[in-house]
Write a protein that holds these residues in place. Structure first.
Motif, PDB file in Angstrom:
ATOM      1  N   ASP A   2     -22.244  28.621  23.355  1.00 32.53           N
ATOM      2  CA  ASP A   2     -22.836  29.697  23.993  1.00 32.53           C
ATOM      3  C   ASP A   2     -24.233  30.279  23.725  1.00 32.53           C
ATOM      4  O   ASP A   2     -24.625  29.864  22.679  1.00 32.53           O
ATOM      5  CB  ASP A   2     -21.957  31.068  24.425  1.00 32.53           C
ATOM      6  N   ASP A  61     -21.838  29.292  30.189  1.00 30.85           N
ATOM      7  CA  ASP A  61     -20.719  29.881  30.079  1.00 30.85           C
ATOM      8  C   ASP A  61     -20.610  30.696  28.781  1.00 30.85           C
ATOM      9  O   ASP A  61     -21.011  30.324  27.811  1.00 30.85           O
ATOM     10  CB  ASP A  61     -19.433  28.943  30.071  1.00 30.85           C
ATOM     11  N   SER A  62     -20.151  31.882  28.850  1.00 27.02           N
ATOM     12  CA  SER A  62     -19.829  32.647  27.714  1.00 27.02           C
ATOM     13  C   SER A  62     -18.173  32.494  27.077  1.00 27.02           C
ATOM     14  O   SER A  62     -17.513  32.327  27.888  1.00 27.02           O
ATOM     15  CB  SER A  62     -19.950  34.179  27.935  1.00 27.02           C
ATOM     16  N   ILE A  63     -18.270  32.547  25.748  1.00 24.28           N
ATOM     17  CA  ILE A  63     -16.859  32.362  25.106  1.00 24.28           C
ATOM     18  C   ILE A  63     -16.233  33.677  24.977  1.00 24.28           C
ATOM     19  O   ILE A  63     -16.700  34.470  24.343  1.00 24.28           O
ATOM     20  CB  ILE A  63     -17.056  31.591  23.783  1.00 24.28           C
ATOM     21  N   ASP A  64     -14.920  33.906  25.595  1.00 26.92           N
ATOM     22  CA  ASP A  64     -14.440  35.235  25.797  1.00 26.92           C
ATOM     23  C   ASP A  64     -13.485  35.533  24.544  1.00 26.92           C
ATOM     24  O   ASP A  64     -13.069  36.595  24.395  1.00 26.92           O
ATOM     25  CB  ASP A  64     -13.738  35.363  27.090  1.00 26.92           C
ATOM     26  N   ASP A  65     -13.008  34.247  23.773  1.00 26.41           N
ATOM     27  CA  ASP A  65     -12.331  34.653  22.692  1.00 26.41           C
ATOM     28  C   ASP A  65     -12.717  34.143  21.504  1.00 26.41           C
ATOM     29  O   ASP A  65     -12.035  33.327  20.563  1.00 26.41           O
ATOM     30  CB  ASP A  65     -10.833  33.857  23.012  1.00 26.41           C
ATOM     31  N   LEU A  96     -12.010  31.238  28.257  1.00 25.08           N
ATOM     32  CA  LEU A  96     -11.680  30.672  27.116  1.00 25.08           C
ATOM     33  C   LEU A  96     -11.773  29.618  26.280  1.00 25.08           C
ATOM     34  O   LEU A  96     -12.294  28.508  27.143  1.00 25.08           O
ATOM     35  CB  LEU A  96     -10.068  31.037  27.486  1.00 25.08           C
ATOM     36  N   LYS A  97     -11.834  29.574  25.139  1.00 26.41           N
ATOM     37  CA  LYS A  97     -11.997  28.334  24.181  1.00 26.41           C
ATOM     38  C   LYS A  97     -11.416  26.878  25.083  1.00 26.41           C
ATOM     39  O   LYS A  97     -11.915  25.920  24.970  1.00 26.41           O
ATOM     40  CB  LYS A  97     -11.792  28.407  22.675  1.00 26.41           C
TER      41      LYS A  97
END
Length: 191
Positions: A126, A162-166, A2-3
């Motif tokens: 990301d 890392d990926s940003i999920d939100d 998450l951010k």
């Protein structure tokens, strides 16, 4: 992630850098930017002034170079909760605001929206160009109001692991990310 988690993680990583490490990495980022984009006289660049207490990329290197090459330089300033674009020159007067940020004394918005490049502050980006900033949304608003031809360029000490999920609907991704080791493009097709 998450951010909020990424914001905390990369703020800590940035704070862990010594002044010398941050300056060396900033020089590498600057050189990668110059080598990749080859800006030239008459172009217009919007670039943030670094917040020293946040150990941001030293964009003063960029600003000095641009001014020396007759590249027009614009910096952001927050006035009444709105980001305005102020053109600066070698003799522009700056002051430190209440948050410890150096900014032009002038509150005169240039009205410029046709930049060649917007060099964007961020804590993380990301591999799809999604960025994590300080959470105020100033740059998303700026991105909505600039020319579609403007290259939106993030600069960061760290690679995108890392990926940003939100990611939100109104988030506007970057076109490029410049790190100390590479330039990543998120635009499809030819430039």
């Amino acid at each position: 992630m998450l951010k909020a988690e990424l914001r905390k993680k990369y703020m800590q990583k940035r704070k862990a850098l010594s002044h010398d490490e941050a300056f060396l990495l900033s020089e590498n980022i600057f050189q990668n930017f110059i080598d990749y984009f080859t800006p030239h006289a008459g172009q217009k660049v919007h670039v943030f002034v670094p917040i020293e207490k946040f150990n941001e990329i030293d964009t003063q290197i960029f600003i000095n170079y641009f001014l020396g090459q007759n590249i027009r330089v614009y910096v952001p300033k927050i006035v009444e909760d709105k980001l305005i674009n102020i053109e600066i020159f070698g003799n522009t007067a700056f002051e430190t605001n209440a948050w410890g940020i150096s900014e032009p004394v002038s509150n005169e918005d240039s009205g410029e929206h046709n930049f060649h490049y917007v060099i964007t502050p961020l804590l993380y980006c990301d591999r799809r160009g999604n960025r994590v900033g300080y959470g105020k949304g100033f740059y998303d608003t700026l991105f909505q109001n600039i020319s579609s031809e403007t290259k939106k360029i993030g600069v960061n000490y760290f690679d995108p692991d890392d990926s940003i999920d939100d990611v939100w609907e109104n988030d506007i991704p970057l076109d490029y990310l410049v790190t100390p080791t590479e330039v990543l493009s998120f635009v499809s097709g030819l430039e």
